[in-house]
Design a protein around this motif. Structure first.
Motif, mmCIF file in Angstrom:
data_model
loop_
_atom_site.group_PDB
_atom_site.id
_atom_site.type_symbol
_atom_site.label_atom_id
_atom_site.label_comp_id
_atom_site.label_asym_id
_atom_site.label_seq_id
_atom_site.Cartn_x
_atom_site.Cartn_y
_atom_site.Cartn_z
ATOM 1 N N PRO A 104 0.814 -1.226 0.000
ATOM 2 C CA PRO A 104 0.000 0.000 0.000
ATOM 3 C C PRO A 104 0.842 1.268 0.000
ATOM 4 O O PRO A 104 0.437 2.281 -0.577
ATOM 5 C CB PRO A 104 -0.819 -0.128 1.289
ATOM 6 C CG PRO A 104 -0.821 -1.577 1.616
ATOM 7 C CD PRO A 104 0.504 -2.089 1.158
ATOM 8 N N HIS A 108 0.739 4.118 -2.995
ATOM 9 C CA HIS A 108 0.178 5.429 -2.648
ATOM 10 C C HIS A 108 0.826 6.522 -3.481
ATOM 11 O O HIS A 108 2.051 6.599 -3.589
ATOM 12 C CB HIS A 108 0.398 5.695 -1.159
ATOM 13 C CG HIS A 108 -0.261 6.948 -0.667
ATOM 14 N ND1 HIS A 108 -1.625 7.146 -0.732
ATOM 15 C CD2 HIS A 108 0.247 8.069 -0.081
ATOM 16 C CE1 HIS A 108 -1.922 8.320 -0.216
ATOM 17 N NE2 HIS A 108 -0.801 8.898 0.187
ATOM 18 N N SER A 112 3.142 9.771 2.556
ATOM 19 C CA SER A 112 2.892 8.900 3.702
ATOM 20 C C SER A 112 4.097 8.917 4.620
ATOM 21 O O SER A 112 5.227 9.164 4.185
ATOM 22 C CB SER A 112 2.576 7.462 3.251
ATOM 23 O OG SER A 112 3.694 6.870 2.608
ATOM 24 N N PHE A 359 -1.254 8.021 6.068
ATOM 25 C CA PHE A 359 -1.373 8.454 4.670
ATOM 26 C C PHE A 359 -2.051 9.819 4.617
ATOM 27 O O PHE A 359 -3.120 10.018 5.216
ATOM 28 C CB PHE A 359 -2.200 7.457 3.865
ATOM 29 C CG PHE A 359 -1.561 6.097 3.726
ATOM 30 C CD1 PHE A 359 -0.668 5.843 2.698
ATOM 31 C CD2 PHE A 359 -1.851 5.077 4.624
ATOM 32 C CE1 PHE A 359 -0.065 4.588 2.558
ATOM 33 C CE2 PHE A 359 -1.273 3.824 4.510
ATOM 34 C CZ PHE A 359 -0.379 3.584 3.471
#
Length: 360
Positions: A104, A108, A112, A359
């Motif tokens: 993830p 992204h 983050s 995030f």
């Protein structure tokens, strides 16, 4: 390896533990206690940096610090004769292996922040990766690692920039740097030439306070901190510089990374210069206050600094991995929660554990 003598252990500990001061700090409130910093009294941090007031010949000086002495004997006294107020809780310190799902984070497209362990942060900024103070393993054999990695560092997103705040061994770790591509760009304070030469990392940008690096998409500014540094107790302290970072990301948010710092009255100046979305303060190894206050903020001081730097959100690092102070490794978030609740600021805390990611 055979057991080191107590004196040698203390000498090694002294290479990254606070230098002792004459002032005592017994209160949770930075304003109510005897000062463990030198007040700026309105003096400009930026002007002090321009005048090189922190440069002192072959060493660096801390304009916000106070007179320090008898460090070795104070460390010896602390380790051998001081009664730890947290002694009843030390057996409860959890070992928490760190596992991270990197997919993830890699996918992204924005910004983050991943709290890996201790003070090690991985910041994904659109198409670039910044790695702060990488420490992947233990630092001394007699200091337990309570958050061992359950993944191979080679599985992380490859860092484009490594940011180093200062030279204490729990922040600048040669074996961890050796696991990275030697061609990785390093941003560091002035000094530390021998360390980076020893790990073969020659692509370096060295920054003085308020100097910055800009790659065309993001700007990274090196900022003052009320701290110190040492690699070798024989050579002595402050042969290189220390500080924190202000990162204006390409993806939008502005991040402040305090690095190790005691409280001082300069955070409002940073608020005047920078619009900070997330302030990441190092908050661990804060007990006992009579020893730690000149180098590390406690929860009350961290909340005060957060208010003064006027950031929208707060996060903490420098906890959970190595017991460098009296408090158990898992206590800092518990103590911070209480301090934030007192000030009505709990909703602004990003409470990340090891291996977790925020995030934007």
């Amino acid at each position: 390896m055979g057991k080191l003598s107590t004196a040698l252990k203390v000498s090694l500990m002294a290479s990254f533990m606070p230098r002792m001061v004459t002032a005592a700090v017994n209160s949770d409130s930075p304003s109510a206690a005897a000062l463990h910093y030198r007040p700026l009294n309105g003096d400009s941090l930026r002007e002090m940096a321009l005048r090189k007031m922190h440069h002192g010949g072959d060493i660096y000086l801390n304009p916000m610090g106070i007179a320090r002495n008898k460090r070795f004997w104070q460390v010896l006294s602390w380790k051998l004769f001081h009664k730890n107020a947290y002694a009843d809780y030390l057996d409860d310190q959890p070992v928490s292996p760190v596992a991270i799902d990197w997919e993830p984070i890699k996918a992204h497209q924005g910004v983050s922040v991943t709290f890996i362990k201790h003070s090690t942060l991985l910041i994904k900024d659109v198409d670039r990766v910044l790695l702060v103070d990488p420490v992947f393993d233990d630092i001394f054999w007699f200091i337990k690692d309570f958050s061992p990695l359950a993944f191979n560092p080679a599985d992380m997103p490859r860092p484009d920039h490594v940011l180093i705040t200062h030279g204490h061994y729990d922040h600048l770790d040669g074996p961890s740097l050796k696991t990275l591509d030697p061609g990785t760009h390093v941003i560091s304070p002035l000094g530390y030439d021998s360390v980076f030469k020893s790990v073969g990392m020659a692509r370096r940008t060295q920054l003085d306070w308020f100097e910055h690096y800009n790659d065309g998409a993001r700007e990274i500014t090196f900022l003052p901190a009320n701290h110190w540094t040492m690699r070798n107790p024989i050579i002595g302290p402050n042969r290189s510089l220390w500080g924190g970072y202000l990162i204006r990301t390409a993806g939008g948010p502005t991040l402040y990374i305090s690095g190790d710092s005691a409280y001082f009255d300069g955070f409002e100046q940073l608020a005047a210069d920078y619009d900070i979305d997330l302030a990441i303060f190092n908050m661990g190894a804060y007990a006992p206050r009579w020893f730690m206050a000149p180098s590390h903020m406690n929860p009350a001081e961290t909340v005060q600094a957060f208010r003064e730097v006027n950031a929208r959100q707060l996060m903490i690092a420098h906890w959970g991995t190595f017991q460098l102070g009296d408090e158990p490794v898992h206590f800092p978030p518990v103590d911070l929660r209480k301090a934030l609740e007192k000030q009505g600021l709990l909703s602004r805390w990003i409470n990340l554990g090891h291996g977790q990611t925020h995030f934007f």
